[in-house]
Design a protein around this motif. Structure first.
Motif, PDB file in Angstrom:
ATOM      1  N   THR A 134      49.442  47.801  53.969  1.00  0.00           N
ATOM      2  CA  THR A 134      48.435  48.234  52.998  1.00  0.00           C
ATOM      3  C   THR A 134      48.935  47.989  51.578  1.00  0.00           C
ATOM      4  N   ALA A 135      50.173  48.427  51.323  1.00  0.00           N
ATOM      5  CA  ALA A 135      50.737  48.221  49.979  1.00  0.00           C
ATOM      6  C   ALA A 135      50.786  46.736  49.644  1.00  0.00           C
ATOM      7  N   ILE A 136      51.208  45.925  50.628  1.00  0.00           N
ATOM      8  CA  ILE A 136      51.316  44.486  50.379  1.00  0.00           C
ATOM      9  C   ILE A 136      49.934  43.882  50.145  1.00  0.00           C
ATOM     10  N   GLY A 137      48.945  44.409  50.855  1.00  0.00           N
ATOM     11  CA  GLY A 137      47.569  43.955  50.647  1.00  0.00           C
ATOM     12  C   GLY A 137      47.133  44.155  49.204  1.00  0.00           C
ATOM     13  N   PHE A 138      47.418  45.349  48.667  1.00  0.00           N
ATOM     14  CA  PHE A 138      47.063  45.602  47.263  1.00  0.00           C
ATOM     15  C   PHE A 138      47.787  44.630  46.335  1.00  0.00           C
ATOM     16  N   TYR A 139      49.052  44.375  46.674  1.00  0.00           N
ATOM     17  CA  TYR A 139      49.838  43.459  45.840  1.00  0.00           C
ATOM     18  C   TYR A 139      49.216  42.068  45.845  1.00  0.00           C
ATOM     19  N   MET A 140      48.752  41.656  47.024  1.00  0.00           N
ATOM     20  CA  MET A 140      48.218  40.294  47.113  1.00  0.00           C
ATOM     21  C   MET A 140      46.889  40.146  46.373  1.00  0.00           C
ATOM     22  N   ILE A 150      46.589  48.799  39.986  1.00  0.00           N
ATOM     23  CA  ILE A 150      45.599  48.671  41.055  1.00  0.00           C
ATOM     24  C   ILE A 150      44.339  49.431  40.666  1.00  0.00           C
ATOM     25  N   ILE A 151      44.520  50.620  40.089  1.00  0.00           N
ATOM     26  CA  ILE A 151      43.362  51.434  39.710  1.00  0.00           C
ATOM     27  C   ILE A 151      42.551  50.757  38.611  1.00  0.00           C
ATOM     28  N   SER A 152      43.268  50.157  37.633  1.00  0.00           N
ATOM     29  CA  SER A 152      42.519  49.596  36.511  1.00  0.00           C
ATOM     30  C   SER A 152      42.039  48.174  36.783  1.00  0.00           C
ATOM     31  N   GLY A 153      42.515  47.575  37.880  1.00  0.00           N
ATOM     32  CA  GLY A 153      42.072  46.220  38.211  1.00  0.00           C
ATOM     33  C   GLY A 153      40.565  46.168  38.384  1.00  0.00           C
ATOM     34  N   GLY A 154      39.967  45.082  37.896  1.00  0.00           N
ATOM     35  CA  GLY A 154      38.520  45.013  37.824  1.00  0.00           C
ATOM     36  C   GLY A 154      37.797  45.000  39.177  1.00  0.00           C
ATOM     37  N   ALA A 155      38.415  44.407  40.180  1.00  0.00           N
ATOM     38  CA  ALA A 155      37.680  44.232  41.433  1.00  0.00           C
ATOM     39  C   ALA A 155      37.902  45.416  42.368  1.00  0.00           C
ATOM     40  N   MET A 156      36.949  45.612  43.255  1.00  0.00           N
ATOM     41  CA  MET A 156      37.078  46.663  44.256  1.00  0.00           C
ATOM     42  C   MET A 156      37.827  46.053  45.445  1.00  0.00           C
ATOM     43  N   ASP A 157      39.013  46.573  45.722  1.00  0.00           N
ATOM     44  CA  ASP A 157      39.858  45.947  46.740  1.00  0.00           C
ATOM     45  C   ASP A 157      39.343  46.142  48.156  1.00  0.00           C
ATOM     46  N   PHE A 158      38.366  47.030  48.287  1.00  0.00           N
ATOM     47  CA  PHE A 158      37.850  47.278  49.626  1.00  0.00           C
ATOM     48  C   PHE A 158      37.314  45.986  50.241  1.00  0.00           C
ATOM     49  N   PRO A 160      37.983  42.497  49.787  1.00  0.00           N
ATOM     50  CA  PRO A 160      38.935  41.574  50.427  1.00  0.00           C
ATOM     51  C   PRO A 160      39.811  42.242  51.482  1.00  0.00           C
ATOM     52  N   LEU A 161      40.022  43.540  51.353  1.00  0.00           N
ATOM     53  CA  LEU A 161      40.971  44.210  52.250  1.00  0.00           C
ATOM     54  C   LEU A 161      40.255  45.080  53.280  1.00  0.00           C
ATOM     55  N   PHE A 225      41.507  56.204  48.191  1.00  0.00           N
ATOM     56  CA  PHE A 225      40.816  56.082  46.904  1.00  0.00           C
ATOM     57  C   PHE A 225      41.100  54.721  46.255  1.00  0.00           C
ATOM     58  N   LEU A 226      42.353  54.258  46.397  1.00  0.00           N
ATOM     59  CA  LEU A 226      42.751  53.002  45.760  1.00  0.00           C
ATOM     60  C   LEU A 226      41.877  51.827  46.182  1.00  0.00           C
ATOM     61  N   PHE A 227      41.375  51.883  47.408  1.00  0.00           N
ATOM     62  CA  PHE A 227      40.565  50.768  47.896  1.00  0.00           C
ATOM     63  C   PHE A 227      39.280  50.602  47.081  1.00  0.00           C
ATOM     64  N   PHE A 228      38.849  51.684  46.444  1.00  0.00           N
ATOM     65  CA  PHE A 228      37.550  51.632  45.765  1.00  0.00           C
ATOM     66  C   PHE A 228      37.657  51.681  44.245  1.00  0.00           C
ATOM     67  N   ALA A 229      38.804  52.173  43.751  1.00  0.00           N
ATOM     68  CA  ALA A 229      38.952  52.301  42.310  1.00  0.00           C
ATOM     69  C   ALA A 229      38.898  50.915  41.662  1.00  0.00           C
ATOM     70  N   ASN A 230      38.027  50.736  40.688  1.00  0.00           N
ATOM     71  CA  ASN A 230      37.991  49.454  39.979  1.00  0.00           C
ATOM     72  C   ASN A 230      37.887  49.678  38.475  1.00  0.00           C
ATOM     73  N   GLY A 231      38.330  50.835  38.048  1.00  0.00           N
ATOM     74  CA  GLY A 231      38.340  51.090  36.621  1.00  0.00           C
ATOM     75  C   GLY A 231      37.029  51.641  36.090  1.00  0.00           C
ATOM     76  N   THR A 232      35.977  51.668  36.893  1.00  0.00           N
ATOM     77  CA  THR A 232      34.713  52.215  36.417  1.00  0.00           C
ATOM     78  C   THR A 232      34.475  53.587  37.041  1.00  0.00           C
ATOM     79  N   ILE A 233      33.529  54.305  36.470  1.00  0.00           N
ATOM     80  CA  ILE A 233      33.223  55.646  36.967  1.00  0.00           C
ATOM     81  C   ILE A 233      32.624  55.562  38.369  1.00  0.00           C
ATOM     82  N   TRP A 234      31.843  54.486  38.587  1.00  0.00           N
ATOM     83  CA  TRP A 234      31.207  54.354  39.900  1.00  0.00           C
ATOM     84  C   TRP A 234      32.233  54.126  40.999  1.00  0.00           C
ATOM     85  N   GLY A 235      33.221  53.316  40.657  1.00  0.00           N
ATOM     86  CA  GLY A 235      34.302  53.094  41.610  1.00  0.00           C
ATOM     87  C   GLY A 235      34.962  54.406  41.983  1.00  0.00           C
ATOM     88  N   ALA A 236      35.208  55.238  40.963  1.00  0.00           N
ATOM     89  CA  ALA A 236      35.857  56.517  41.199  1.00  0.00           C
ATOM     90  C   ALA A 236      34.998  57.416  42.080  1.00  0.00           C
TER      91      ALA A 236
END
Lengths: 287, 643
Positions: A134-140, A150-158, A160-161, A225-236
């Protein structure tokens, strides 16, 4: 810097409260699923307070040390996480904490706690690959192991992952020690060997373990939570909702399965890690 | 340059002195003195290096070459003779092929190749010299007390200790030579001496098992030596050089150009580092007295193998088949050996599999050949040398005092030999737990694996780490168990043993605190020199600081809170009524039943045989394909085919 300190302090103060409330909610929901009314919401807190008033006894003079270290490093793990630190650091510190708990159980040399300890060890071996993947997935996807990035990254990691996400949800059952994989210790008395890992813990030590678990549960949900955080309120918002859903799902599974053999735990967890985790990472690498 | 000569020649002189000295007291004094001098010498070498920074030495002396050649020929004749005598014809055969081959090369082609510098010293060989000089000589000191007990246990047999210490010191001399040779023919010479030394050390007891295992080690390492010789020949004939530095410079400039000789040299490294399918020699080496195992596993022999591969790293990498071969062999070995360790209860065997697994990780790092991976690999070498020697020596002491090397017999060691148990616990923690050494390097290698884009290796390290945590923690638990009524028996341990183990414990912890400095003063400059440009540290500076702070926190916690409780101590729960001693409960038949606890070995999952069959067949296939491809492309180049 200031925000880091605030979030760490907030975690240290609020995590046991939220974790305890979630545990209370768990018990009410479980009771309703079983057709009972269930305890009040604050019951876990009452339990911990009651444990703290028990007589001070122990089986040897080193066990409390190990348990205290377990508690300390669980809190530290969460602090690293909420300070926006390195995910691998978080995972390794959590392993350190778990090893302290296992060694505490081993140190008693009691048959029941040793069986619990070895089963806990097995569970650790079962979930570890998926947690690391999982951690490596976020890194990739994000190019960084840091929670902050990861939290401030623009895309929602859910997106691709997605495989890694479901793999992580699967091993959450092991991490939360929910049936069918509550091998090392269970809150279902009917399927437990005495009290598993915690057989020889009592009073304040036991209370410490309970609170440590609340801390642990909170930052495990933080992973979700990290899978969905994309820096916006909606992500949160989506992240928090999915965390609650995941927790509810675990409670649901807990109430619908009997404990399974340890072979099932390790086989299924490793298979999930291989299929959902590794293949997902391979696809991320290709695209 | 003088210091290098001193480090090679001084142990040699000591070795010959020890061969003739028979008295215990004199031997003790000589070994202790020599150990001190060698350790000081290696530290002096480091200091000198930082002052002068000199790197390569043009030391050309025809006589030395001829002396080496003569010694090589003599050793070959000995191997051929002893191979025939013990009906191990394969050993003789390998010696018959490679030594004449190399001597022929030296006298013809090799004679005309200009060698710029025969010896060199850079930061990597300095690190190796420190490991050999400090840890190797500590092990020699430990061996004094241990071998006294050993002789006592085998009192009926001839006292061959002079021979034992002779070989130990020859080994150290050869290792110093190996890590400072730039001329590959010189390196090969020292390489063969280490192979032969370990042959003598493994076969020390002269039992049938020991002799067989010694020959297995010799045969496998001679096969590696054959690979080495072929590598030199290719380098000489095709690239017209026999210098390691030239080879690496070419390899750095045009990755892949050196793939063919690098593959053969790496093959030699793979055999020496006991990678699958050659891991059985290191497991067989366990029959030897424990100081031998400690020496082979931590500071010499296998470390020569990984040193070679780390050194070659710039010529390997994801881009060529040599690199792919090396990293796959290392990765598969790491995974399978970690699994196999779970099923073992013999402490030395657990340690041996863990060594093989860790070497696998180092080999993989070398195979990936990026700056970050090599950083992780060198860190692994350092931490592994310290921690593994500590653990081996502790197991040796336990064996002599409790009469068994089985982990299951170490029940209650925490009560019986509290200091030893604490040392073992520190060693185990050092092998896999945050914030200690090995984990730091494993973390770095994980990052390097991900960056290399080899998802297979990423999966391997994730699963392998999980298995690693399993087998160490169950041993740790056994050590931590407080068994009632244990009697303290640790007063019989020799003071040399305590001294050496204590020093290694201090080194284990000191290395965890000092590694950021080691990184910035030794590894980073080395990597910048080899890989050029801004070298990337595998771990960020703040993560390194966090690790160091955590080490301090853990130490303080232990110092202030360990073993202190005001609570009333009560008996444990045993299902039946506890008889009161925590060891028996009142059974259903109105009789006391004693309780004993055993660890979990998961034989059906991780059985040793199964893991070896899978690991060895995969790695053997990879090596055959890899070397086959290399030979194929070599033929294409030589015949001037379509290239």
């Amino acid at each position: 810097m200031i925000t880091t300190i605030i979030s760490v302090v907030a975690y240290v103060v609020l995590a046991p409260l939220v974790g305890g409330l979630l545990a209370g909610l768990d018990r009410i929901v479980s009771a309703r699923m079983q057709g009972r009314v269930g305890p009040p919401l604050l019951q876990p807190f009452y339990d911990v307070f009651k444990l703290r008033e028990k007589e001070d006894i122990t089986v040897n003079n080193v066990q409390d040390f190990y348990v205290t270290c377990f508690f300390f490093f669980v809190v530290v793990t969460g602090a690293f996480f909420f300070a926006g630190g390195d995910l691998l650091l978080v995972i390794f510190t959590l392993t350190l904490a778990s090893v302290f708990l296992i060694v505490a159980a081993f140190s008693s040399n009691s048959p029941y706690s040793q069986i619990g300890a070895e089963r806990e060890l097995l569970q650790m071996m079962a979930y570890e690959p998926m947690v690391l993947l999982t951690a490596i997935g976020f890194y990739m996807t994000e190019g960084s192991f840091k929670v902050k990035d990861i939290i401030s990254g623009g895309a929602m990691d859910f997106l691709p992952l997605v495989g890694v996400f479901f793999g992580f949800i699967f091993i959450l059952t092991l991490k939360f020690r929910k049936s069918p994989f509550d091998l090392s210790m269970s809150h279902h008395a009917h399927q437990e060997l005495v009290k598993g890992l915690v057989t020889e813990f009592s009073g304040k030590t036991m209370a410490l373990i309970e609170v440590a678990h609340w801390y642990e549960n909170i930052f495990l949900l933080g992973f979700v939570f990290l899978f969905f955080a994309n820096g916006t309120i909606w992500g949160a918002v989506i992240g928090v909702v999915v965390c609650l859903l995941a927790y509810f799902l675990e409670v649901f599974i807990d109430n619908n399965f009997a404990r399974m053999k340890w072979q099932v735990a390790i086989n299924s967890a490793w298979l999930v890690a291989l299929i959902l985790g590794v293949i997902n990472l391979f696809i991320v690498y290709l695209i | 340059m003088g210091t290098i000569f001193f480090l090679i020649l001084f142990p040699l002189v000591v070795a010959f002195v020890l061969l003739v000295v028979k008295a215990d007291a004199a031997r003790g004094a000589i070994v202790k003195f020599a150990a001190l001098v060698i350790a000081a010498g290696s530290i002096f070498l480091a200091v000198q290096y930082f002052q002068n920074g000199g790197q390569y030495f043009d030391f050309s002396n025809e006589t030395v070459n001829y002396v080496m050649m003569v010694i090589e020929a003599c050793l070959a004749i000995y191997i051929i003779y002893t191979g025939i005598k013990h009906k191990k014809y394969l050993a003789s055969l390998f010696a018959i092929i490679q030594t004449p081959l190399l001597i022929w090369f030296e006298l013809t082609k090799g004679h005309h190749i200009q060698v710029g510098s025969n010896l060199y010293i850079d930061r990597l060989s300095m690190i190796m010299a420190l490991i050999i000089g400090i840890i190797g000589s500590l092990i020699c000191v430990y061996a004094l007390g241990y071998m006294k007990d050993f002789q006592h246990h085998h009192s009926g047999e001839k006292d061959r200790r002079p021979w034992f210490f002779f070989v130990m010191f020859v080994f150290l001399a050869a290792m110093f030579g190996l890590v400072t040779s730039n001329n590959l023919i010189w390196m090969y010479f020292f390489w063969e001496i280490t192979s032969l030394s370990s042959f003598f050390l493994i076969g020390y007891t002269k039992t049938k098992e020991a002799t067989n295992n010694a020959f297995r080690a010799l045969i496998m390492n001679l096969l590696g030596g054959l690979g080495f010789a072929v590598g030199i020949l290719i380098l000489g004939f095709v690239y017209d050089t026999i210098e390691l530095s030239t080879m690496i410079t070419y390899g750095t400039m045009y990755q892949g150009i050196m793939a063919i000789p690098a593959a053969f040299l790496a093959f030699a490294g793979i055999t020496k580092a006991a990678q699958m399918p050659f891991n059985s020699w290191l497991l067989g080496a366990m029959v030897a007295p424990t100081p031998t195992s400690a020496l082979l596993h931590s500071s010499t022999m296998v470390k020569a193998g990984v040193f070679m591969i780390i050194k070659l790293a710039p010529c390997l990498g994801m881009g060529n088949f040599a690199g792919l071969m090396v990293m796959t062999v290392g990765g598969v070995t790491f995974l399978m050996a970690s699994f196999a360790a779970i099923s073992q209860s013999n402490a030395k065997k657990v340690l041996a599999y863990s060594t093989i697994a860790n070497l696998g990780l180092i080999v993989t790092c070398g195979g990936i050949g990026t700056a970050g991976a090599v950083w992780a690999g060198i860190m692994l070498i350092i931490f592994h040398a310290i921690t593994k020697s500590l653990l081996f020596l502790c197991v040796g002491t336990a064996e002599h005092n409790i009469g068994s090397r089985d982990i299951e017999d170490m029940d209650g060691l925490f009560g019986r030999m509290p200091r030893l148990a604490t040392f073992v616990m520190i060693g185990i923690a050092g092998m896999f737990l945050a914030p200690f050494g090995m984990l730091i390097s494993k973390w770095a290698s994980m990052t390097a694996f991900v960056d290399s884009g080899n998802i297979l290796l990423v999966a391997i390290i994730c699963f392998g780490s999980a298995a690693t945590a399993f087998y160490w923690t169950k041993w740790l638990g056994k050590m931590a168990a407080v068994v009632a009524g244990a009697e303290n028996i640790q007063q019989n341990v020799h003071k040399e043993e305590w001294f050496v183990q204590g020093t290694l414990v201090v080194l284990t912890i000191a290395a965890c605190l000092a590694f950021p400095l080691v990184s910035s003063y030794m590894l980073v400059p080395y990597l910048e020199g080899v890989f050029g440009g801004l070298s990337s540290m595998a771990l960020s500076a703040d993560n390194m600081i966090i690790m160091c702070v955590m080490v301090v926190v853990v130490l303080l916690l232990i110092l202030f809170f360990f073993g202190k409780t005001k609570k009333r101590i009560v008996p444990i729960y045993l299902a039946g009524a506890n008889e009161g001693d925590d060891l028996r409960f009142h059974g259903a038949m109105e009789k006391p039943v004693s309780v004993s606890l055993r660890n979990w070995h998961m034989e059906s999952y991780f059985g040793e045989k199964k893991m070896n069959v899978i690991g060895c067949s995969v790695t053997a296939a990879v090596i055959i394909i890899g070397l086959g491809l290399m030979i194929g492309s070599l033929v294409t180049i030589l015949t001037g085919g379509a290239a």
